[in-house]
Design an enzyme around this catalytic site. Structure first.
Site, PDB file in Angstrom:
ATOM      1  CG  HIS A   1      -0.476   0.294   2.493  1.00 55.45           C
ATOM      2  ND1 HIS A   1      -0.112  -0.660   3.411  1.00 55.45           N
ATOM      3  CD2 HIS A   1      -0.220   1.483   3.072  1.00 55.45           C
ATOM      4  CE1 HIS A   1       0.332  -0.074   4.498  1.00 55.45           C
ATOM      5  NE2 HIS A   1       0.282   1.234   4.324  1.00 55.45           N
TER       6      HIS A   1
ATOM      7  CG  ASP B   1      -0.017  -3.921   2.676  1.00 50.53           C
ATOM      8  OD1 ASP B   1       0.269  -3.398   1.580  1.00 50.53           O
ATOM      9  OD2 ASP B   1      -0.185  -3.270   3.729  1.00 50.53           O
TER      10      ASP B   1
ATOM     11  CB  SER C   1      45.158  16.248  -0.104  1.00 53.80           C
ATOM     12  OG  SER C   1      44.623  17.518   0.041  1.00 53.80           O
TER      13      SER C   1
HETATM   14  C1  4AZ Z   1      45.220  20.908   0.546  1.00 53.32           C
HETATM   15  O1  4AZ Z   1      45.616  21.873  -0.076  1.00 53.32           O
HETATM   16  C2  4AZ Z   1      44.219  21.145   1.629  1.00 53.32           C
HETATM   17  N1  4AZ Z   1      41.701  22.755   5.603  1.00 53.32           N
HETATM   18  C3  4AZ Z   1      43.749  20.062   2.346  1.00 53.32           C
HETATM   19  C4  4AZ Z   1      42.832  20.264   3.342  1.00 53.32           C
HETATM   20  C5  4AZ Z   1      42.377  21.535   3.620  1.00 53.32           C
HETATM   21  C6  4AZ Z   1      42.852  22.611   2.900  1.00 53.32           C
HETATM   22  C7  4AZ Z   1      43.779  22.405   1.902  1.00 53.32           C
HETATM   23  C8  4AZ Z   1      41.349  21.726   4.699  1.00 53.32           C
HETATM   24  O2  4AZ Z   1      45.603  19.781   0.297  1.00 53.32           O
END
Ligand code: 4AZ
Length: 239
Positions: free
Chosen positions: A46, A103, A186
């Site tokens: 339903h 159902d 990163s």
């Molecule tokens: C970078 O440039 C980078 N504050 C990684 C993280 C952040 C800023 C820059 C976050 O790899």
């Protein structure tokens, strides 16, 4: 019409109901469901039929949306997965004359769901050998470090970086600045604790304001749930 739900119940907070699905029809909250495979949600028939003048028709797949990983429907917590629907199956013994019998329905999702346990968006950390100074980015530690950074709501993230944030991203950090990822971090993981205190990867360090840890500029991360189907594809994971 959705039935009033869980009268006299308890609010689910840390309990792990990671299989729970929200079913929206015509852009509105409508029903609950449960994830039974990475591509199928079990619900009531339903919930997926439309009743008009004694005629009952299946709601078109395009008008159904499934949200997984939801806990608080009013806020974006970072774990939600919005899924489009490719097909709806109803039990052949269920029919309009006997709407309360059989159902049951199965909703097939267009893309695989990410399985995993909820992580607490407030108990997260980022790990790396990135710069320890937020402004000149010159000091890189030899020893691995981590910083505690809660995940920030989507609208707060968008407000900090107008026009730059989409659903492949999430923000983490504190509005007043402080702990943050930085250059060199990163590619590393943003991890949050699940209800069993296991760490679950939730993001990838991506970018942020020019100065790391500056007030008003959160760290921006890849939202892992948004790219899980792709990761699974390229990594050849068989589920
Ligand atoms: C970078 O440039 C980078 N504050 C990684 C993280 C952040 C800023 C820059 C976050 O790899």
């Amino acid at each position: 019409r959705p039935n009033p739900l869980i009268v006299g119940g308890l609010q689910a907070k840390d309990e792990d109901f990671h299989f729970m699905a929200v079913i929206k029809t015509f852009n509105q909250f409508h029903c609950g469901g449960s994830l039974i495979t990475t591509k199928h949600v079990l619900t009531a028939r339903h919930c997926v039929v439309h009743k008009e003048l004694h005629l009952s028709t299946l709601i078109p797949s395009s008008q159904i949306e499934v949200i997984l990983g939801e806990r608080d429907r009013s806020v974006y917590e970072g774990y939600e997965q919005d899924k489009a629907v490719s097909a709806v199956f109803v039990h052949e013994r269920g029919n309009a004359d006997k709407p309360n019998s059989y159902d049951v329905a199965v909703i097939e999702l267009q893309s695989h769901a990410v399985l995993g346990h909820y992580a607490d968006s407030k108990r997260c950390l980022v790990v790396g050998w990135g710069a320890t100074d937020g402004d000149t980015h010159q000091h890189y530690p030899d020893k691995l470090r981590f910083a505690v950074v809660p995940i920030v709501g989507f609208s707060e993230c968008q407000a900090a970086y107008p026009g730059l944030i989409d659903h492949s991203m999430l923000c983490a950090g504190l509005p007043q600045g402080g702990p943050d990822s930085c250059t060199g971090d990163s590619g590393g993981p943003l991890l949050c604790m699940d209800t069993r205190n296991n760490l679950v990867q939730v993001g990838i360090v991506s970018w942020g304001g020019k100065h790391c840890g500056a007030p008003g500029y959160f760290g921006v991360y890849v939202r892992l749930t948004s790219v899980m189907p792709w990761i699974r594809d390229v990594a050849g994971v068989p589920w």
